[in-house]
Design a protein around this motif. Structure first.
Motif, PDB file in Angstrom:
ATOM      1  N   GLN A  89      48.358  24.201  80.927  1.00  0.00           N
ATOM      2  CA  GLN A  89      47.864  23.350  79.849  1.00  0.00           C
ATOM      3  C   GLN A  89      47.856  21.879  80.232  1.00  0.00           C
ATOM      4  O   GLN A  89      46.998  21.121  79.788  1.00  0.00           O
ATOM      5  N   ASP A  90      48.799  21.470  81.055  1.00  0.00           N
ATOM      6  CA  ASP A  90      48.881  20.074  81.466  1.00  0.00           C
ATOM      7  C   ASP A  90      47.658  19.701  82.315  1.00  0.00           C
ATOM      8  O   ASP A  90      47.327  20.398  83.280  1.00  0.00           O
ATOM      9  N   PRO A  91      46.968  18.594  81.966  1.00  0.00           N
ATOM     10  CA  PRO A  91      45.736  18.214  82.684  1.00  0.00           C
ATOM     11  C   PRO A  91      45.930  18.035  84.187  1.00  0.00           C
ATOM     12  O   PRO A  91      45.073  18.452  84.985  1.00  0.00           O
ATOM     13  N   TYR A  92      47.035  17.399  84.577  1.00  0.00           N
ATOM     14  CA  TYR A  92      47.273  17.184  86.002  1.00  0.00           C
ATOM     15  C   TYR A  92      47.519  18.508  86.722  1.00  0.00           C
ATOM     16  O   TYR A  92      46.975  18.744  87.813  1.00  0.00           O
ATOM     17  N   GLU A  93      48.307  19.372  86.117  1.00  0.00           N
ATOM     18  CA  GLU A  93      48.595  20.673  86.727  1.00  0.00           C
ATOM     19  C   GLU A  93      47.331  21.523  86.818  1.00  0.00           C
ATOM     20  O   GLU A  93      47.141  22.268  87.785  1.00  0.00           O
ATOM     21  N   ARG A  94      46.461  21.398  85.813  1.00  0.00           N
ATOM     22  CA  ARG A  94      45.182  22.125  85.853  1.00  0.00           C
ATOM     23  C   ARG A  94      44.326  21.624  87.009  1.00  0.00           C
ATOM     24  O   ARG A  94      43.714  22.405  87.751  1.00  0.00           O
ATOM     25  N   ALA A  95      44.299  20.299  87.168  1.00  0.00           N
ATOM     26  CA  ALA A  95      43.520  19.716  88.264  1.00  0.00           C
ATOM     27  C   ALA A  95      44.056  20.150  89.607  1.00  0.00           C
ATOM     28  O   ALA A  95      43.293  20.464  90.539  1.00  0.00           O
ATOM     29  N   GLN A  96      45.378  20.205  89.731  1.00  0.00           N
ATOM     30  CA  GLN A  96      46.002  20.640  90.982  1.00  0.00           C
ATOM     31  C   GLN A  96      45.692  22.101  91.282  1.00  0.00           C
ATOM     32  O   GLN A  96      45.400  22.470  92.424  1.00  0.00           O
ATOM     33  N   ALA A  97      45.735  22.939  90.260  1.00  0.00           N
ATOM     34  CA  ALA A  97      45.427  24.362  90.443  1.00  0.00           C
ATOM     35  C   ALA A  97      43.991  24.536  90.924  1.00  0.00           C
ATOM     36  O   ALA A  97      43.706  25.331  91.822  1.00  0.00           O
ATOM     37  N   ARG A  98      43.066  23.764  90.334  1.00  0.00           N
ATOM     38  CA  ARG A  98      41.668  23.843  90.744  1.00  0.00           C
ATOM     39  C   ARG A  98      41.488  23.358  92.188  1.00  0.00           C
ATOM     40  O   ARG A  98      40.731  23.944  92.966  1.00  0.00           O
ATOM     41  N   PHE A  99      42.157  22.265  92.511  1.00  0.00           N
ATOM     42  CA  PHE A  99      42.041  21.710  93.862  1.00  0.00           C
ATOM     43  C   PHE A  99      42.505  22.710  94.912  1.00  0.00           C
ATOM     44  O   PHE A  99      41.797  22.978  95.892  1.00  0.00           O
ATOM     45  N   TRP A 100      43.691  23.288  94.701  1.00  0.00           N
ATOM     46  CA  TRP A 100      44.244  24.195  95.702  1.00  0.00           C
ATOM     47  C   TRP A 100      43.506  25.534  95.730  1.00  0.00           C
ATOM     48  O   TRP A 100      43.452  26.196  96.774  1.00  0.00           O
ATOM     49  N   ALA A 101      42.913  25.903  94.607  1.00  0.00           N
ATOM     50  CA  ALA A 101      42.091  27.121  94.593  1.00  0.00           C
ATOM     51  C   ALA A 101      40.857  26.932  95.462  1.00  0.00           C
ATOM     52  O   ALA A 101      40.487  27.819  96.243  1.00  0.00           O
ATOM     53  N   GLN A 102      40.213  25.775  95.332  1.00  0.00           N
ATOM     54  CA  GLN A 102      39.056  25.480  96.168  1.00  0.00           C
ATOM     55  C   GLN A 102      39.452  25.407  97.633  1.00  0.00           C
ATOM     56  O   GLN A 102      38.741  25.899  98.527  1.00  0.00           O
ATOM     57  N   PHE A 103      40.603  24.815  97.888  1.00  0.00           N
ATOM     58  CA  PHE A 103      41.125  24.713  99.254  1.00  0.00           C
ATOM     59  C   PHE A 103      41.393  26.104  99.832  1.00  0.00           C
ATOM     60  O   PHE A 103      41.056  26.388 100.989  1.00  0.00           O
ATOM     61  N   ALA A 104      42.002  26.966  99.019  1.00  0.00           N
ATOM     62  CA  ALA A 104      42.328  28.320  99.483  1.00  0.00           C
ATOM     63  C   ALA A 104      41.079  29.092  99.884  1.00  0.00           C
ATOM     64  O   ALA A 104      41.084  29.851 100.857  1.00  0.00           O
ATOM     65  N   ASP A 105      39.998  28.896  99.135  1.00  0.00           N
ATOM     66  CA  ASP A 105      38.738  29.566  99.476  1.00  0.00           C
ATOM     67  C   ASP A 105      38.088  28.924 100.701  1.00  0.00           C
ATOM     68  O   ASP A 105      37.764  29.606 101.683  1.00  0.00           O
ATOM     69  N   ASP A 106      37.902  27.611 100.644  1.00  0.00           N
ATOM     70  CA  ASP A 106      37.138  26.918 101.688  1.00  0.00           C
ATOM     71  C   ASP A 106      37.856  26.906 103.034  1.00  0.00           C
ATOM     72  O   ASP A 106      37.236  27.171 104.074  1.00  0.00           O
ATOM     73  N   LYS A 107      39.128  26.588 103.028  1.00  0.00           N
ATOM     74  CA  LYS A 107      39.860  26.385 104.276  1.00  0.00           C
ATOM     75  C   LYS A 107      40.605  27.623 104.766  1.00  0.00           C
ATOM     76  O   LYS A 107      40.651  27.883 105.973  1.00  0.00           O
ATOM     77  N   CYS A 108      41.185  28.375 103.829  1.00  0.00           N
ATOM     78  CA  CYS A 108      41.975  29.542 104.243  1.00  0.00           C
ATOM     79  C   CYS A 108      41.118  30.799 104.387  1.00  0.00           C
ATOM     80  O   CYS A 108      41.101  31.431 105.442  1.00  0.00           O
ATOM     81  N   ALA A 109      40.402  31.154 103.333  1.00  0.00           N
ATOM     82  CA  ALA A 109      39.591  32.383 103.378  1.00  0.00           C
ATOM     83  C   ALA A 109      38.430  32.262 104.364  1.00  0.00           C
ATOM     84  O   ALA A 109      38.296  33.066 105.291  1.00  0.00           O
TER      85      ALA A 109
END
Length: 229
Positions: A89-109
């Protein structure tokens, strides 16, 4: 309410993450599995004419494509009450989750897949080093926690959920070793626990099917690659 439909591929972790989300939300859904041997179905081409890729969510006339967009749609539409929250629910935590999700796809997967399909030794080594560096960043995100979201499965756990099952297939078929327990102890522990959760486990495609698919795909891609001088 009309039953949700998902157009999927039987081997795609981008599709499986949508199933996990719907199950966590307690929503009923129907799978429409693409048969790639017959080409892309008319339903897929009509539903996602831009990218022509799975997954696609069909919600009573509403069409949503691209897995992370679908996850956010599901979380926004079915929220509050007894519905399981995916994003914080926290805006910053939501932004962080989105950032690392994109990173996990683009860089890791995609980074791992690049190393997997590389044939040249130097190219494979370079891709491997980049993938390992990316996984090191992901390792820091899970240190000291049971899940990326904390004590419960969250958005980033679903996006990174390919690691416990699909990564081993990439390692086997591509001649790699990424998820070393000594190098990435927290990520290794998370992966081992995540894949044993019944809701997660029941959606996983058979490993031998993934190995066969990956082997066939790699062979096809390499046969199509231009000869190097």
């Amino acid at each position: 309410m009309a039953k949700l439909k998902i157009i999927v591929s039987a081997t795609s972790f981008f599709c499986t993450r949508i199933e996990w989300a719907l199950k966590l939300k307690g929503l009923e859904y129907e799978l429409t599995v693409e048969d790639w041997d017959k080409g892309k179905s008319e339903l897929l081409l009509k539903s996602n004419p831009v990218h022509k890729k799975v997954p696609v969510l069909l919600d009573d006339g509403v069409v949503v494509a691209e897995s992370k967009v679908i996850l956010e749609y599901i979380d926004e539409k079915w929220k509050g009450g007894d519905f399981y929250p995916l994003l914080p629910q926290d805006p910053y935590e939501r932004a962080q989750a989105r950032f690392w999700a994109q990173f996990a796809d683009d860089k890791c997967a995609f980074g791992t897949w690049g190393a997997c399909r590389a044939e040249d030794a130097l190219e494979k080594e370079t891709a491997m080093e980049a993938a390992l560096e990316s996984f090191a960043y992901l390792e820091k995100q899970i240190e000291g926690k049971n899940f990326f979201a904390g004590e419960k499965i969250g958005y980033l756990d679903l996006v990174a959920g390919w690691i416990p099952h699909w990564l081993g297939v990439m390692e086997e078929t591509g001649g790699l070793k990424i998820l070393d327990a000594e190098r990435f102890p927290s990520l290794h522990e998370w992966a081992r626990n995540f894949i044993e959760i019944p809701l997660i486990k029941e959606c996983l495609p058979p490993r031998d099917m993934l190995v066969n698919y990956s082997t066939t795909l790699l062979s096809k891609l390499r046969s199509q690659a231009p000869n190097k001088p």
